[in-house]
Design an enzyme around this catalytic site. Structure first.
Site, PDB file in Angstrom:
ATOM      1  N   LYS A  79       2.741   4.267  -4.698  1.00  0.00           N
ATOM      2  CA  LYS A  79       2.687   3.272  -5.793  1.00  0.00           C
ATOM      3  C   LYS A  79       1.375   3.327  -6.553  1.00  0.00           C
ATOM      4  CE  LYS A  79       1.702   1.506  -1.721  1.00  0.00           C
ATOM      5  NZ  LYS A  79       2.119   0.946  -0.464  1.00  0.00           N
TER       6      LYS A  79
ATOM      7  N   GLY B 178       2.702  11.105   8.349  1.00  0.00           N
ATOM      8  CA  GLY B 178       2.243   9.863   8.987  1.00  0.00           C
ATOM      9  C   GLY B 178       3.412   8.936   9.242  1.00  0.00           C
TER      10      GLY B 178
ATOM     11  N   SER C 169       7.115  10.676   9.446  1.00  0.00           N
ATOM     12  CA  SER C 169       7.816  10.820  10.726  1.00  0.00           C
ATOM     13  C   SER C 169       9.157  10.086  10.680  1.00  0.00           C
ATOM     14  CB  SER C 169       6.954  10.344  11.897  1.00  0.00           C
ATOM     15  OG  SER C 169       6.281   9.174  11.560  1.00  0.00           O
TER      16      SER C 169
ATOM     17  N   GLY D 203       2.418  15.293   4.120  1.00  0.00           N
ATOM     18  CA  GLY D 203       2.017  14.141   4.940  1.00  0.00           C
ATOM     19  C   GLY D 203       3.075  13.859   5.987  1.00  0.00           C
TER      20      GLY D 203
ATOM     21  N   LYS E 108       2.711  -2.401  -7.530  1.00  0.00           N
ATOM     22  CA  LYS E 108       4.175  -2.503  -7.497  1.00  0.00           C
ATOM     23  C   LYS E 108       4.699  -3.286  -8.695  1.00  0.00           C
ATOM     24  CE  LYS E 108       4.183  -2.065  -2.473  1.00  0.00           C
ATOM     25  NZ  LYS E 108       3.969  -2.814  -1.242  1.00  0.00           N
TER      26      LYS E 108
HETATM   27  N1  HSE Z   1       1.043  -1.636   2.777  1.00  0.00           N
HETATM   28  C1  HSE Z   1       2.272  -1.839   2.101  1.00  0.00           C
HETATM   29  C2  HSE Z   1       2.776  -3.236   2.424  1.00  0.00           C
HETATM   30  C3  HSE Z   1       3.256  -0.795   2.536  1.00  0.00           C
HETATM   31  O1  HSE Z   1       2.250  -3.867   3.338  1.00  0.00           O
HETATM   32  O2  HSE Z   1       3.687  -3.712   1.751  1.00  0.00           O
HETATM   33  C4  HSE Z   1       4.505  -0.734   1.720  1.00  0.00           C
HETATM   34  O3  HSE Z   1       4.243  -0.438   0.379  1.00  0.00           O
END
Ligand code: HSE
Length: 411
Positions: free
Chosen positions: A103, A11, A15, A9, A203
């Site tokens: 996660k 993305g 990057s 990946g 998380k």
């Molecule tokens: N989409 C997640 C956030 C990215 O906004 O926290 C980081 O895990």
């Protein structure tokens, strides 16, 4: 000898990793003991990455990475459960160390993958999976190694914190704030998991394992996002001196574990109330250290990439010392989850004002819900309670059809 790695990946985070390796190679070599080189990157559409095609070997075929004996570390940054799980399993079985920021995957299949890594004597590290750039998992597994944690309260989703900050302070609409969070690279490809609280729930599952040693599943606790939060409640909370934040909680209550993700009210002078936009924060209470707060960017390219690189460097130095294969966290303990009677908090309750204050007061008193403040505002009624159990709250929700929202009030 350089350590060759592969990225799955390229993305937002991929990057960022590319940039860090390019710009900070000298320090990386000093700290890890070796130069780190990206040998291959797996992408879906190489035409989209023409800007890096000269410096990177792009491939659409995972087998090219799996079968390359020179590649020692595979960095999974694709997200999603499949094929990420299969790729990581194959990489571990091929004797490659793995870093992932995924996660969803670690909360869902973590135990299986951790066992596989141990069997294959490979490293599996995932510091970037929680709170983006804040090195929280490594801190929990090392700095808190001898300490007993009693509570974690975290702002662990950057997108929702960004949306709530922009709505509360700049008066932006929910849709406009979400669009900005997407444009800034904070949101997931599909932001549903962000706004429904599922991303934060993944998380908190991972954090519970590191902080309490206890494995829980995403279906073991209540998850509420910000998608049903009304502008009225944000403004009303502000008027009463509170800020609404999406909070993940994991707390030891008399030996049982309470876990939840939900919007909560924080007093405007609380540290966590000042954490804005994509910034995350974790407030940890523990026996020896007391209360500590860790804060920093929780989403975005360079912050998350920095966490990924700390894992790559840790795995590289393990490889140099030939000590790969130790688990990221050793802590393991079985804890029962709390029941609704065990958990008590003060609550902010918001009712559609169809019923009279008299009827509502009578019901609250019947359920023995002590009231700190009750207010009728426009077409709504707002009640601040003293500490009540979740059971009392559930009884109220069953008996009062006008209860529209209930949010815990934290200290
Ligand atoms: N989409 C997640 C956030 C990215 O906004 O926290 C980081 O895990």
């Amino acid at each position: 000898m350089a350590i060759k790695i592969a990225l799955l990946g390229l993305g937002t985070v991929g990057s960022g990793v590319l940039k860090i390796i390019k710009n900070n190679q000298k320090k990386i070599k000093q700290t890890s003991g070796e130069e780190i080189v990206i040998k291959k990157a797996l992408v879906r559409n190489p035409n989209k990455h023409k800007n890096v095609a000269k410096e990177l070997d792009l491939t659409t075929d995972f087998m090219e990475i799996l079968q390359d004996p020179e590649i020692k570390i595979v960095v999974e940054l694709m997200g999603g459960l499949h094929p990420a799980k299969e790729y990581i399993s194959d990489a571990l079985n091929a004797g490659k160390n793995v870093v992932t920021a995924n996660k969803d995957l670690m909360a869902t299949y973590g135990s299986e993958l951790i066992a596989l890594a141990a069997k294959d004597r490979c490293d599996l590290m995932y510091d970037a999976s929680v709170a983006g750039g804040i090195p929280i998992l490594r801190t929990l597994s090392t700095s808190y190694a001898s300490d007993m944690i009693s509570e974690i309260q975290g702002i662990i989703n950057g997108t929702t914190n960004y949306i709530l900050s922009q709505m509360g302070e700049k008066g932006l609409s929910y849709d406009a704030a979400l669009k900005q969070a997407q444009e800034l690279g904070f949101a997931e490809a599909d932001p549903t998991n962000d706004v429904t609280g599922k991303d934060a729930a993944y998380k908190i599952v991972i954090l519970s394992k590191f902080a309490f040693g206890t494995k829980i599943g995403i279906n073991d606790f209540t998850i509420e996002g910000i998608n049903n939060l009304q502008d009225f409640d944000i403004k009303q909370a502000q008027k009463m001196g509170y800020v609404i934040k999406l909070i993940g909680i994991a707390k030891n209550i008399a030996g049982k574990l309470f876990v939840e993700v939900a919007p909560c009210l924080l007093p405007e002078n609380a540290i966590m109330a000042h954490i804005k936009n994509e910034i995350n924060a974790l407030q940890i209470k523990s026996q020896s250290l007391g209360t500590a707060v860790f804060t920093g960017p929780g989403a975005g390219s360079s912050a998350t990439a920095s966490s990924v690189m700390s894992d790559v460097i840790a795995e590289t130095s393990n490889y140099v010392k030939q000590i790969n294969g130790k688990p990221f966290s050793n802590f393991s303990r079985i804890m029962k989850l709390t029941s609704s009677e065990d958990v008590k908090y003060p609550y902010y309750l918001s009712f559609d004002a169809e019923e009279t204050l008299f009827t509502l007061s009578k019901l609250l008193s019947k359920l023995e819900i002590p009231v700190r403040e009750i207010k009728r505002i426009n077409q709504k009624t707002v009640v601040m309670t003293e500490e009540i159990s979740r059971q009392q709250l559930q009884d109220l929700a069953i008996q009062d059809q006008y209860l529209r929202a209930s949010y815990k009030v934290l200290k």
